[in-house]
Design a protein around this motif. Structure first.
Motif, mmCIF file in Angstrom:
data_model
loop_
_atom_site.group_PDB
_atom_site.id
_atom_site.type_symbol
_atom_site.label_atom_id
_atom_site.label_comp_id
_atom_site.label_asym_id
_atom_site.label_seq_id
_atom_site.Cartn_x
_atom_site.Cartn_y
_atom_site.Cartn_z
ATOM 1 N N TRP A 1 0.839 -1.207 0.000
ATOM 2 C CA TRP A 1 0.000 0.000 0.000
ATOM 3 C C TRP A 1 0.870 1.252 0.000
ATOM 4 O O TRP A 1 0.613 2.194 -0.752
ATOM 5 C CB TRP A 1 -0.938 -0.001 1.214
ATOM 6 N N GLN B 1 3.958 1.527 -1.032
ATOM 7 C CA GLN B 1 4.602 1.618 -2.342
ATOM 8 C C GLN B 1 3.649 2.222 -3.371
ATOM 9 O O GLN B 1 4.021 3.125 -4.116
ATOM 10 C CB GLN B 1 5.069 0.234 -2.809
ATOM 11 N N GLN B 2 2.419 1.749 -3.415
ATOM 12 C CA GLN B 2 1.439 2.247 -4.385
ATOM 13 C C GLN B 2 1.108 3.712 -4.125
ATOM 14 O O GLN B 2 1.018 4.516 -5.052
ATOM 15 C CB GLN B 2 0.160 1.400 -4.346
ATOM 16 N N PHE B 3 0.934 4.088 -2.864
ATOM 17 C CA PHE B 3 0.622 5.467 -2.502
ATOM 18 C C PHE B 3 1.729 6.398 -2.982
ATOM 19 O O PHE B 3 1.470 7.444 -3.574
ATOM 20 C CB PHE B 3 0.441 5.573 -0.981
ATOM 21 N N TYR B 4 2.977 6.029 -2.715
ATOM 22 C CA TYR B 4 4.118 6.847 -3.141
ATOM 23 C C TYR B 4 4.207 6.898 -4.667
ATOM 24 O O TYR B 4 4.489 7.959 -5.238
ATOM 25 C CB TYR B 4 5.414 6.310 -2.543
ATOM 26 N N GLN B 5 3.951 5.774 -5.340
ATOM 27 C CA GLN B 5 3.984 5.752 -6.802
ATOM 28 C C GLN B 5 2.918 6.661 -7.394
ATOM 29 O O GLN B 5 3.177 7.391 -8.351
ATOM 30 C CB GLN B 5 3.793 4.327 -7.319
ATOM 31 N N ASP B 6 1.713 6.612 -6.837
ATOM 32 C CA ASP B 6 0.608 7.416 -7.347
ATOM 33 C C ASP B 6 0.920 8.908 -7.307
ATOM 34 O O ASP B 6 0.384 9.682 -8.098
ATOM 35 C CB ASP B 6 -0.681 7.145 -6.565
ATOM 36 N N ARG B 7 1.751 9.327 -6.392
ATOM 37 C CA ARG B 7 2.096 10.737 -6.239
ATOM 38 C C ARG B 7 3.438 11.103 -6.860
ATOM 39 O O ARG B 7 3.897 12.222 -6.744
ATOM 40 C CB ARG B 7 2.087 11.108 -4.758
ATOM 41 N N SER C 1 7.931 7.985 -5.551
ATOM 42 C CA SER C 1 8.878 6.876 -5.640
ATOM 43 C C SER C 1 9.790 7.013 -6.856
ATOM 44 O O SER C 1 10.568 6.125 -7.159
ATOM 45 C CB SER C 1 8.143 5.531 -5.654
ATOM 46 N N ASN C 2 9.688 8.148 -7.549
ATOM 47 C CA ASN C 2 10.557 8.406 -8.698
ATOM 48 C C ASN C 2 11.963 8.815 -8.267
ATOM 49 O O ASN C 2 12.860 8.877 -9.088
ATOM 50 C CB ASN C 2 9.969 9.495 -9.596
#
Length: 109
Positions: free
Chosen positions: A11, A13-19, A22-23
């Motif tokens: 969760w 990981q996905q939250f950070y990716q969505d924003r 995580s780049n």
């Protein structure tokens, strides 16, 4: 890994990716981690000895503890993202840490 730990790690990981958070690479992520550690230190200082700042209102202890929990969560979030970058589960990190400490201090010292 327990299902709850795996779900939480995924969760975050996905939250950070969505924003787009995580780049950032590991060097930048460690910088963010250090920033959050500093904010955690500030929260602990507020609880233990106060801030003594005329531009800040004194907060009740329960609010100070909430801030500490929030900052610890930010630290943990950054640790999880770093762990994910290297494909390491939080449970594995904790198991290795426990084993290391047990071996190091097995003499009881």
């Amino acid at each position: 890994m327990s299902e709850k730990s795996a779900n939480t790690q995924a969760w975050i990981q996905q939250f950070y990716q969505d924003r787009g958070w995580s780049n950032y690479g590991p060097f930048e992520r460690v910088g963010f981690l250090m920033e959050e550690v500093g904010e955690t230190a500030r929260a602990i200082r507020a609880i233990e000895i106060g801030r003594d700042r005329p531009d800040e209102l004194e907060q009740p202890l329960d609010r100070l503890r909430e801030e500490l929990v929030e900052e610890l969560g930010d630290v943990l979030g950054n640790v999880i993202i770093l762990a994910n970058m290297y494909d390491v589960s939080i449970e594995h990190i904790l198991e290795v840490h426990k084993s290391k400490l047990t071996k190091r201090y097995q003499s009881g010292v």
